[in-house]
Design a protein around this motif. Structure first.
Motif, mmCIF file in Angstrom:
data_model
loop_
_atom_site.group_PDB
_atom_site.id
_atom_site.type_symbol
_atom_site.label_atom_id
_atom_site.label_comp_id
_atom_site.label_asym_id
_atom_site.label_seq_id
_atom_site.Cartn_x
_atom_site.Cartn_y
_atom_site.Cartn_z
ATOM 1 N N TRP A 153 84.478 -53.099 118.362
ATOM 2 C CA TRP A 153 84.567 -51.721 117.878
ATOM 3 C C TRP A 153 85.314 -51.665 116.545
ATOM 4 O O TRP A 153 86.316 -52.362 116.350
ATOM 5 N N PRO A 154 84.888 -50.788 115.630
ATOM 6 C CA PRO A 154 85.689 -50.550 114.422
ATOM 7 C C PRO A 154 86.950 -49.768 114.791
ATOM 8 O O PRO A 154 87.028 -49.119 115.844
ATOM 9 N N THR A 155 87.911 -49.802 113.907
ATOM 10 C CA THR A 155 89.215 -49.186 114.193
ATOM 11 C C THR A 155 89.090 -47.691 114.503
ATOM 12 O O THR A 155 89.767 -47.189 115.412
ATOM 13 N N PHE A 156 88.249 -46.970 113.768
ATOM 14 C CA PHE A 156 88.154 -45.526 113.995
ATOM 15 C C PHE A 156 87.649 -45.219 115.392
ATOM 16 O O PHE A 156 88.052 -44.220 116.006
ATOM 17 N N ARG A 157 86.764 -46.072 115.933
ATOM 18 C CA ARG A 157 86.258 -45.836 117.278
ATOM 19 C C ARG A 157 87.329 -46.119 118.326
ATOM 20 O O ARG A 157 87.423 -45.419 119.342
ATOM 21 N N ALA A 184 90.547 -45.715 117.819
ATOM 22 C CA ALA A 184 91.436 -44.548 117.767
ATOM 23 C C ALA A 184 90.817 -43.360 118.491
ATOM 24 O O ALA A 184 91.497 -42.642 119.230
ATOM 25 N N ALA A 185 89.514 -43.161 118.306
ATOM 26 C CA ALA A 185 88.831 -42.028 118.928
ATOM 27 C C ALA A 185 88.759 -42.154 120.441
ATOM 28 O O ALA A 185 88.586 -41.153 121.144
ATOM 29 N N TYR A 219 98.201 -45.534 117.022
ATOM 30 C CA TYR A 219 98.773 -46.768 116.459
ATOM 31 C C TYR A 219 99.831 -46.414 115.434
ATOM 32 O O TYR A 219 99.574 -45.653 114.489
ATOM 33 N N PRO A 235 95.806 -36.620 110.709
ATOM 34 C CA PRO A 235 95.037 -37.187 111.825
ATOM 35 C C PRO A 235 93.962 -36.223 112.333
ATOM 36 O O PRO A 235 94.148 -35.000 112.338
ATOM 37 N N LEU A 236 92.840 -36.786 112.766
ATOM 38 C CA LEU A 236 91.799 -36.001 113.416
ATOM 39 C C LEU A 236 92.254 -35.751 114.842
ATOM 40 O O LEU A 236 92.298 -36.667 115.660
ATOM 41 N N ARG A 270 92.575 -34.800 118.675
ATOM 42 C CA ARG A 270 91.772 -34.735 119.883
ATOM 43 C C ARG A 270 92.355 -33.655 120.773
ATOM 44 O O ARG A 270 93.534 -33.312 120.689
ATOM 45 N N VAL A 293 96.840 -37.388 117.878
ATOM 46 C CA VAL A 293 95.488 -37.733 118.332
ATOM 47 C C VAL A 293 95.412 -37.640 119.855
ATOM 48 O O VAL A 293 94.396 -37.956 120.450
#
Length: 239
Positions: free
Chosen positions: A71-75, A77-78, A83, A103-104, A106, A149
């Protein structure tokens, strides 16, 4: 007990340098797990591999039961992972409040209002730019951004580094509170005694290998091994 994060057989390289050599660990849900080791042991590289920032060449990472190895880092985190990197990495030219809006978010209990309730000092300094904050305030801001997040798992890299003793105690109090909030925590620290005092499980990393895994209180009671953490060799942990 459910597992928030598991790593198996991680081998990570920087160029030709073989940094992690088969690292495996688990973070139980709702518990604090600490990863200890001397400087250069590979602790930060372990976290970067778990977060997809420096992907391992071999091995497997599972987050909340899902295979997150590639997984890429953004996924990551999502998926519910917050972190807090070494060195804080806040935006020096943005105000405290602007940093908190980066931050996006959640859905969940952590909002800017609740952050200010947990960190009153940040509310007092909300119009100040990041570069105007003390080291302790910057660390609080870095943790606060990760909480926004609404993570199920919080990963922290050396949160007490460079802080005054009074601020260090406050940071560890906040980390312990995260467990009370039901958040799983993976903590990398140089301050062995204070981290073992709040942790449930401990790992020790030496030269890219896990050389100890066990109950944190049991390790804390082993004075010789705690002293050895500043310069332990593999043989000191395996004999």
């Amino acid at each position: 007990m459910s597992v928030a994060l598991a790593a198996e057989g991680l081998h990570t390289f920087y160029g030709k340098s073989h940094i992690l050599q088969g690292v495996g660990l688990e973070v139980a849900e709702g518990r604090i797990t600490v990863l200890l080791g001397r400087n250069g042991a590979g602790k930060t590289t372990t976290l970067r591999s778990l977060m997809g920032l420096t992907p391992a060449r071999e091995g497997r990472v599972t987050i909340f039961g899902a295979d997150a190895t590639h997984w890429p880092t953004f996924r990551i985190a999502a998926s519910g992972v917050g972190y807090v990197p070494e060195g804080r990495r806040i935006f020096a030219n943005l105000s405290v409040e602007e940093n908190l809006k980066v931050p996006l978010q959640r859905a969940g209990p952590w909002t800017i209002a609740r952050i200010y309730a947990l960190f009153p000092r940040l509310e007092e300094r909300k119009l100040n730019r990041g570069r105007q904050l003390s080291g302790g305030e910057q660390e609080m801001l870095s943790i606060a951004r990760a909480l926004l997040v609404n993570p199920r798992l919080l990963i922290l890299d050396e949160p007490s580094q460079g802080l005054a003793p009074l601020i260090v105690r406050e940071v560890f109090r906040i980390v312990a509170q995260m467990r009370d909030e039901g958040i799983s925590v993976l903590l990398v620290e140089q301050n062995a005694r204070m981290s073992l005092a709040i942790a449930d499980h401990a790992y020790v990393l030496d030269d890219g290998r896990i050389v100890y895994s066990g109950d944190a209180r049991t390790l804390a009671a082993d004075e010789a091994r705690v002293r050895a953490l500043t310069g332990a060799g593999v043989e000191e942990w395996t004999r």
